[in-house]
Design a protein around this motif. Structure first.
Motif, PDB file in Angstrom:
ATOM      1  N   TYR A 157       0.603  -1.016  -0.151  1.00  0.00           N
ATOM      2  CA  TYR A 157       0.011   0.041  -0.258  1.00  0.00           C
ATOM      3  C   TYR A 157       1.184   0.968  -0.210  1.00  0.00           C
ATOM      4  CZ  TYR A 157      -3.557  -3.444   1.566  1.00  0.00           C
ATOM      5  OH  TYR A 157      -5.145  -4.427   1.336  1.00  0.00           O
ATOM      6  N   GLU A 158       2.166   0.763  -0.085  1.00  0.00           N
ATOM      7  CA  GLU A 158       2.848   2.136   0.395  1.00  0.00           C
ATOM      8  C   GLU A 158       2.915   3.205  -0.773  1.00  0.00           C
ATOM      9  OE1 GLU A 158       6.875   1.547   1.910  1.00  0.00           O
ATOM     10  OE2 GLU A 158       7.028   0.418   3.491  1.00  0.00           O
ATOM     11  N   MET A 160       0.361   4.670  -1.920  1.00  0.00           N
ATOM     12  CA  MET A 160      -1.071   4.552  -2.524  1.00  0.00           C
ATOM     13  C   MET A 160      -0.549   6.265  -2.990  1.00  0.00           C
ATOM     14  SD  MET A 160      -2.303   0.624  -2.496  1.00  0.00           S
ATOM     15  CE  MET A 160      -3.433   1.681  -3.474  1.00  0.00           C
ATOM     16  N   GLU A 161      -1.875   7.081  -3.431  1.00  0.00           N
ATOM     17  CA  GLU A 161      -2.636   7.949  -3.170  1.00  0.00           C
ATOM     18  C   GLU A 161      -3.389   7.682  -1.873  1.00  0.00           C
ATOM     19  OE1 GLU A 161      -5.058  11.260  -5.502  1.00  0.00           O
ATOM     20  OE2 GLU A 161      -3.254  10.223  -6.755  1.00  0.00           O
ATOM     21  N   ILE A 162      -4.496   6.540  -1.928  1.00  0.00           N
ATOM     22  CA  ILE A 162      -5.133   6.238  -1.074  1.00  0.00           C
ATOM     23  C   ILE A 162      -4.851   4.847  -0.354  1.00  0.00           C
ATOM     24  CG2 ILE A 162      -7.543   5.950  -0.239  1.00  0.00           C
ATOM     25  CD1 ILE A 162      -8.416   7.198  -2.493  1.00  0.00           C
ATOM     26  N   ASN A 163      -4.656   4.893   0.709  1.00  0.00           N
ATOM     27  CA  ASN A 163      -4.338   3.941   1.304  1.00  0.00           C
ATOM     28  C   ASN A 163      -4.477   2.914   2.899  1.00  0.00           C
ATOM     29  OD1 ASN A 163      -2.862   5.547   3.265  1.00  0.00           O
ATOM     30  ND2 ASN A 163      -0.815   5.061   2.197  1.00  0.00           N
ATOM     31  N   ASN A 164      -5.892   3.480   2.973  1.00  0.00           N
ATOM     32  CA  ASN A 164      -6.798   3.093   4.362  1.00  0.00           C
ATOM     33  C   ASN A 164      -7.626   3.136   3.669  1.00  0.00           C
ATOM     34  OD1 ASN A 164      -6.961   5.764   6.024  1.00  0.00           O
ATOM     35  ND2 ASN A 164      -4.574   5.675   6.095  1.00  0.00           N
ATOM     36  N   GLY A 165      -8.853   2.897   4.790  1.00  0.00           N
ATOM     37  CA  GLY A 165     -10.265   3.557   4.673  1.00  0.00           C
ATOM     38  C   GLY A 165     -10.659   4.490   5.125  1.00  0.00           C
ATOM     39  N   GLY A 166     -10.035   5.110   6.021  1.00  0.00           N
ATOM     40  CA  GLY A 166     -10.645   6.498   6.063  1.00  0.00           C
ATOM     41  C   GLY A 166      -9.888   7.339   5.526  1.00  0.00           C
ATOM     42  N   MET A 167      -8.567   7.532   4.748  1.00  0.00           N
ATOM     43  CA  MET A 167      -8.435   7.756   3.057  1.00  0.00           C
ATOM     44  C   MET A 167      -9.991   7.934   2.420  1.00  0.00           C
ATOM     45  SD  MET A 167      -3.874   7.942   3.364  1.00  0.00           S
ATOM     46  CE  MET A 167      -4.230   8.892   1.372  1.00  0.00           C
ATOM     47  N   ALA A 168      -9.996   6.679   1.670  1.00  0.00           N
ATOM     48  CA  ALA A 168     -10.929   6.095   1.306  1.00  0.00           C
ATOM     49  C   ALA A 168     -12.759   7.161   1.088  1.00  0.00           C
ATOM     50  CB  ALA A 168     -11.423   5.037   0.796  1.00  0.00           C
ATOM     51  N   MET A 169     -12.720   7.860   2.880  1.00  0.00           N
ATOM     52  CA  MET A 169     -13.885   8.297   2.924  1.00  0.00           C
ATOM     53  C   MET A 169     -13.221   9.638   2.438  1.00  0.00           C
ATOM     54  SD  MET A 169     -15.756   8.444   6.582  1.00  0.00           S
ATOM     55  CE  MET A 169     -15.550   6.894   7.250  1.00  0.00           C
ATOM     56  N   GLN A 170     -12.827   9.927   2.950  1.00  0.00           N
ATOM     57  CA  GLN A 170     -12.247  11.822   2.565  1.00  0.00           C
ATOM     58  C   GLN A 170     -12.432  11.660   1.321  1.00  0.00           C
ATOM     59  OE1 GLN A 170      -8.748  12.836   4.984  1.00  0.00           O
ATOM     60  NE2 GLN A 170      -9.492  11.957   6.705  1.00  0.00           N
ATOM     61  N   ALA A 171     -11.875  11.125   1.063  1.00  0.00           N
ATOM     62  CA  ALA A 171     -11.347  11.091  -0.779  1.00  0.00           C
ATOM     63  C   ALA A 171     -13.110  11.162  -1.721  1.00  0.00           C
ATOM     64  CB  ALA A 171     -11.109   9.909  -1.146  1.00  0.00           C
ATOM     65  N   TYR A 172     -13.936  10.332  -1.250  1.00  0.00           N
ATOM     66  CA  TYR A 172     -15.575  10.310  -1.541  1.00  0.00           C
ATOM     67  C   TYR A 172     -16.127  11.453  -1.201  1.00  0.00           C
ATOM     68  CZ  TYR A 172     -19.968   8.351  -2.484  1.00  0.00           C
ATOM     69  OH  TYR A 172     -21.606   8.495  -3.259  1.00  0.00           O
ATOM     70  N   GLU A 173     -15.873  12.071   0.163  1.00  0.00           N
ATOM     71  CA  GLU A 173     -16.490  13.130   0.606  1.00  0.00           C
ATOM     72  C   GLU A 173     -15.815  14.217  -0.167  1.00  0.00           C
ATOM     73  OE1 GLU A 173     -18.772  14.274   2.936  1.00  0.00           O
ATOM     74  OE2 GLU A 173     -19.005  11.958   3.432  1.00  0.00           O
ATOM     75  N   SER A 189     -10.027   7.236  -9.739  1.00  0.00           N
ATOM     76  CA  SER A 189      -9.127   6.292  -9.829  1.00  0.00           C
ATOM     77  C   SER A 189      -8.193   5.589  -8.753  1.00  0.00           C
ATOM     78  CB  SER A 189      -7.813   6.224 -10.918  1.00  0.00           C
ATOM     79  OG  SER A 189      -8.728   6.708 -12.686  1.00  0.00           O
ATOM     80  N   ALA A 190      -7.818   6.430  -7.865  1.00  0.00           N
ATOM     81  CA  ALA A 190      -7.319   6.003  -6.574  1.00  0.00           C
ATOM     82  C   ALA A 190      -8.020   5.249  -5.813  1.00  0.00           C
ATOM     83  CB  ALA A 190      -6.815   7.587  -5.945  1.00  0.00           C
ATOM     84  N   LEU A 191      -9.464   5.452  -6.005  1.00  0.00           N
ATOM     85  CA  LEU A 191     -10.375   4.663  -4.648  1.00  0.00           C
ATOM     86  C   LEU A 191     -10.524   2.894  -5.512  1.00  0.00           C
ATOM     87  CD1 LEU A 191     -13.357   7.611  -4.193  1.00  0.00           C
ATOM     88  CD2 LEU A 191     -11.950   6.217  -2.327  1.00  0.00           C
ATOM     89  N   LEU A 192     -10.411   3.342  -6.045  1.00  0.00           N
ATOM     90  CA  LEU A 192     -10.910   1.696  -7.672  1.00  0.00           C
ATOM     91  C   LEU A 192      -9.305   1.057  -6.844  1.00  0.00           C
ATOM     92  CD1 LEU A 192     -12.844   2.825 -10.560  1.00  0.00           C
ATOM     93  CD2 LEU A 192     -13.453   1.395  -8.761  1.00  0.00           C
ATOM     94  N   GLU A 193      -7.929   1.966  -7.546  1.00  0.00           N
ATOM     95  CA  GLU A 193      -6.754   1.367  -7.312  1.00  0.00           C
ATOM     96  C   GLU A 193      -6.568   0.601  -5.499  1.00  0.00           C
ATOM     97  OE1 GLU A 193      -2.015   1.940  -7.221  1.00  0.00           O
ATOM     98  OE2 GLU A 193      -3.030   3.129  -6.955  1.00  0.00           O
ATOM     99  N   TYR A 194      -7.657   1.475  -4.667  1.00  0.00           N
ATOM    100  CA  TYR A 194      -7.048   1.138  -2.851  1.00  0.00           C
ATOM    101  C   TYR A 194      -7.770  -0.005  -3.324  1.00  0.00           C
ATOM    102  CZ  TYR A 194      -7.846   1.414   1.511  1.00  0.00           C
ATOM    103  OH  TYR A 194      -7.755   0.682   3.183  1.00  0.00           O
ATOM    104  N   CYS A 195      -9.390  -0.337  -3.318  1.00  0.00           N
ATOM    105  CA  CYS A 195     -10.229  -0.983  -3.385  1.00  0.00           C
ATOM    106  C   CYS A 195      -9.746  -2.906  -3.884  1.00  0.00           C
ATOM    107  CB  CYS A 195     -11.269  -0.610  -3.706  1.00  0.00           C
ATOM    108  SG  CYS A 195     -12.972  -1.498  -2.575  1.00  0.00           S
TER     109      CYS A 195
END
Length: 213
Positions: A157-158, A160-173, A189-195
């Motif tokens: 995960y190192e 990555m623009e998004i590398n944890n669930g908290g960042m994913a939530m913030q990105a969606y917001e 793209s960053a969300l899809l890559e992370y999940c």
């Protein structure tokens, strides 16, 4: 390593195998009809499916655009992709169970299918939580972020623009207030890559456990 206990866990799995991960957001003010304060509302999932032993995993995914309630579309697509009777695998599966149970409560038409999934869902964290296998590189944790680099060092995960669930939530917001379509697509793209990495990581961890026995 307890090969006997790991073998017992691997033997509890069956095909098709569906590796599932949700991303969710919560709000103090319920955003949609029928939701509660801070209820975890799914806006994204990743699903890797292995049809039979020896098959290559096939990936599918869903990511909602912000604004409208994504739950019906997400649930309908997910259930259309999980074969009936499949072995659904999640990491710390209580979270996925909670999300699925909320969907079943709000959408009666999906309830019977979801109940079957939640009844038989397999928790991949269990062998690490129960210490069927322990490595000092886990650093005392059984989280996916701790287990993956020790067992599957080529995945990380190192960086990555998004590398944890908290960042994913913030990105969606952030997508809710963003007007630039290029920025929105970059976030998507960053969300899809992370999940996607979350479920691919589970596939690879199961492969490692199979090799141990």
């Amino acid at each position: 390593i307890s090969k006997e206990l790991i073998r017992g866990f691997i033997d509890s799995l069956w095909y098709p195998q569906c590796f599932l991960d949700f991303e969710t957001f919560g709000s103090p003010v319920p955003p949609f009809s029928g939701t509660r304060p801070y209820q975890q509302i799914p806006f994204q999932y990743s699903l890797h499916i292995i049809e039979k032993e020896g098959s290559k995993p096939v990936h599918s995914e869903y990511l909602a655009y912000p604004g409208a309630d994504p739950r019906r579309e997400l649930a309908s697509k997910l259930l259309s992709e999980i074969p009936e009777g499949a072995c659904v695998i999640a990491y710390v599966a209580s979270f996925e169970k909670g999300v699925l149970n909320d969907l079943a409560e709000y959408f009666p038409e999906f309830r019977s299918r979801i109940r079957i999934i939640t009844e038989y869902i397999i928790d991949l964290a269990l062998p690490f939580q129960k210490r069927y296998i322990y490595d000092w590189r886990f650093k005392g944790s059984y989280s996916l972020k701790a287990v993956l680099p020790a067992l599957v060092p080529e995945l990380s995960y190192e960086g990555m623009e998004i590398n944890n669930g908290g960042m994913a939530m913030q990105a969606y917001e952030k997508m809710k207030t963003e007007d630039d379509p290029l920025v929105i697509e970059k976030i998507r793209s960053a969300l899809l890559e992370y999940c996607s990495l979350d479920t691919l990581a589970m596939v690879r961890i199961v492969n490692v456990l199979q090799e141990m026995i």
